[in-house]
Design a protein around this motif. Structure first.
Motif, PDB file in Angstrom:
ATOM      1  N   VAL A  16     -74.323 -23.644  54.766  1.00 51.38           N
ATOM      2  CA  VAL A  16     -73.527 -23.959  55.957  1.00 51.38           C
ATOM      3  C   VAL A  16     -72.054 -23.751  55.620  1.00 51.38           C
ATOM      4  CG1 VAL A  16     -72.906 -25.735  57.641  1.00 51.38           C
ATOM      5  CG2 VAL A  16     -75.228 -25.660  56.702  1.00 51.38           C
ATOM      6  N   ARG A  25     -68.014 -25.101  59.650  1.00 49.56           N
ATOM      7  CA  ARG A  25     -69.068 -25.719  60.467  1.00 49.56           C
ATOM      8  C   ARG A  25     -69.248 -27.188  60.102  1.00 49.56           C
ATOM      9  NH1 ARG A  25     -70.928 -27.818  63.764  1.00 49.56           N
ATOM     10  NH2 ARG A  25     -73.012 -27.784  64.677  1.00 49.56           N
ATOM     11  N   LYS A  26     -69.075 -27.523  58.847  1.00 51.43           N
ATOM     12  CA  LYS A  26     -69.196 -28.923  58.416  1.00 51.43           C
ATOM     13  C   LYS A  26     -68.056 -29.755  58.996  1.00 51.43           C
ATOM     14  CE  LYS A  26     -71.306 -27.201  54.199  1.00 51.43           C
ATOM     15  NZ  LYS A  26     -71.067 -26.831  52.789  1.00 51.43           N
ATOM     16  N   ALA A  42     -66.429 -28.985  61.685  1.00 52.38           N
ATOM     17  CA  ALA A  42     -66.653 -29.015  63.135  1.00 52.38           C
ATOM     18  C   ALA A  42     -67.658 -30.101  63.518  1.00 52.38           C
ATOM     19  CB  ALA A  42     -67.132 -27.653  63.625  1.00 52.38           C
TER      20      ALA A  42
END
Length: 475
Positions: free
Chosen positions: A126, A130-131, A133
């Motif tokens: 990931v 994205r983390k 977010a």
């Protein structure tokens, strides 16, 4: 999927290869009763989102080994954060403090082809953005739930560990261990009063499960509900009273007050309240407690323990009768029993000791609603925070983070400041009803012992306990 060969490259580097590891281990431990070379690579990360912004973002890797030799009851241990032949050779000098082995060496652990979790690396699958977010999404969603929300803290954490256990008899075992976790804490305010609620979840799987909106929205709902309930809480009563424990996470009381007392080292040394009591009644009829490290993807599970022994389901108490203890290799050998797959260590810098994995009480036949009505008056403890336990006596003090009065067999006002006081062996004998709703916690447990912390799981059904001391704040 990552092949064994691919994951081993994190351990074997420079001049250290599998053949050299076998040779060095055999040379270092040739005069020992038991022992192993424990190789490990760890990658870990954590994100802390607070006050509406990313406050911390950490990423770390470390690699090293622990070399342990055992002779009789004596252990020699050396470790280094360097994977090389020179470092292992230097560590082997520590083994000279041991007396030569006196008896036949115990057999190596049995082998297993089982795999309880993926070997994929959750950290690399990931992207960083994205983390971050996800943390932002959780924060925004929590704040939008209720105007009384004043503060939201979100923590996302993960690790990926590659381990290899090399024994002097030629036994080699390999494991790759993922671990992820999401925590949500919410602070609410009303009429100048502030209260908080918390929920967390995780396990030995990839981040995917935590990134599902259904999962993190549920964490928000539970944390917010707890915080709002506490806004209406009144001072907790005090005295000896009937207590109903909720299912799942309240099993942490069982873990601390009873589980540690069933670990092999305390019982071999005679310092546990359960020492020498195998075959005796130690709990009320119907009480069955197990430690099971072989449940797939659970936070406390391991395919093999940190000595190479496959984990299994160990029945500790059956229908109120003490059946056994949880064991590592050293204490099992000295007590004349088989290891149970509970030799655990925080990382390569520590020697293993007997530790719990997933420890829980099995469910009974009673309906949870009927248990509440049977209680008539008392308190219902739904969630716990911190606690303290004395292993020798089993005495404990636990703080309730969400609890209610029970009035005329029904849930009454939420209460604040309640503590449960007692001792594990006595509590077990006071269990008067066991619910049919057993469940495990959602993957947040951390167990401390001897300066080491390891992931652990807990669980239980709804329990009715007669006559438990409650420390409160009511006048």
């Amino acid at each position: 999927m990552i092949s064994t060969a691919d994951s081993r490259r994190f351990l074997y580097r420079n001049d250290l290869d599998p053949d050299a590891a076998l040779r060095l281990t055999a040379d270092a431990l040739r005069a020992c009763d038991d022992g192993e070379l424990y190789l490990q690579y760890i990658a870990s990360e954590s994100f802390g989102f607070d006050d509406g912004r990313l406050k911390t973002a950490d990423f770390n890797t470390q690699a090293g080994f622990g070399l342990r030799g055992v002779s009789g009851e004596t252990t020699a241990f050396a470790h280094a954060n360097e994977l090389s032949q020179h470092a292992i050779t230097r560590a082997a000098e520590t083994m000279a403090v041991l007396d030569p082995a006196r008896g036949q060496r115990p057999a190596p652990p049995r082998r297993t082809n089982a795999s309880l979790y993926t070997d994929a690396d959750p950290l690399s699958l990931v992207p960083f953005a994205r983390k971050v977010a996800l943390c932002q999404e959780v924060d925004a969603a929590a704040r939008a739930r209720d105007p009384r929300v004043k503060q939201v803290s979100v923590t996302l954490a993960g690790s990926w560990s590659v381990i290899e256990i090399v024994r002097p008899d030629g036994f080699v075992a390999h494991d790759v261990r993922p671990l992820v976790r999401l925590n949500v804490q919410i602070v609410v305010e009303q009429n100048g009063r502030r209260e908080s609620g918390y929920h967390g979840m995780g396990g030995r799987y990839l981040y995917d499960g935590l990134f599902e909106p259904e999962a993190w929205n549920r964490a928000i709902d539970i944390a917010l509900a707890q915080a709002l309930v506490n806004l209406d809480s009144v001072a907790a009563p005090a005295g000896e009273m009937t207590v109903v424990l909720g299912p799942g996470w309240p099993g942490v009381l069982l873990h601390e007050a009873i589980g540690h007392g069933l670990e092999g080292d305390f019982n071999r040394k005679g310092t546990s309240a359960f020492s020498g009591r195998i075959g005796e009644r130690v709990a009320a009829p119907g009480v069955t407690v197990v430690d099971d490290g072989s449940i797939g993807a659970r936070r406390g599970s391991l395919t093999i323990d940190d000595e190479g022994t496959p984990t299994q389901c160990n029945t500790l108490i059956e229908d109120g009768i003490l059946k056994g203890y949880i064991q590592d290799r050293l204490n099992a050998r000295l007590m004349g029993v088989a290891p149970t797959g509970n030799g655990r260590r925080e990382n390569f810098a520590y020697a293993p000791m007997p530790r719990m994995t997933n420890t829980f009480m099995l469910g009974g036949r009673d309906d949870p609603g009927e248990i509440l009505s049977r209680a008539k008056n008392g308190i219902y403890a739904k969630s716990f925070g911190g606690g303290q336990v004395d292993i020798t006596s089993g005495k404990f003090v636990f703080t309730c983070t969400e609890a209610y009065k029970i009035e005329n067999g029904e849930l009454g006002s939420p209460i604040k400041g309640a503590t449960l006081i007692g001792d594990g062996p006595t509590v077990l004998t006071k269990v008067a009803a066991i619910g049919n709703d057993m469940c495990l916690d959602e993957g947040i447990g951390v167990c401390g012992k001897g300066g080491q912390s390891v992931p652990a799981g807990v669980g239980q059904p709804t329990l009715l306990i007669e006559g438990l001391t409650v420390g409160g704040t009511a006048a």
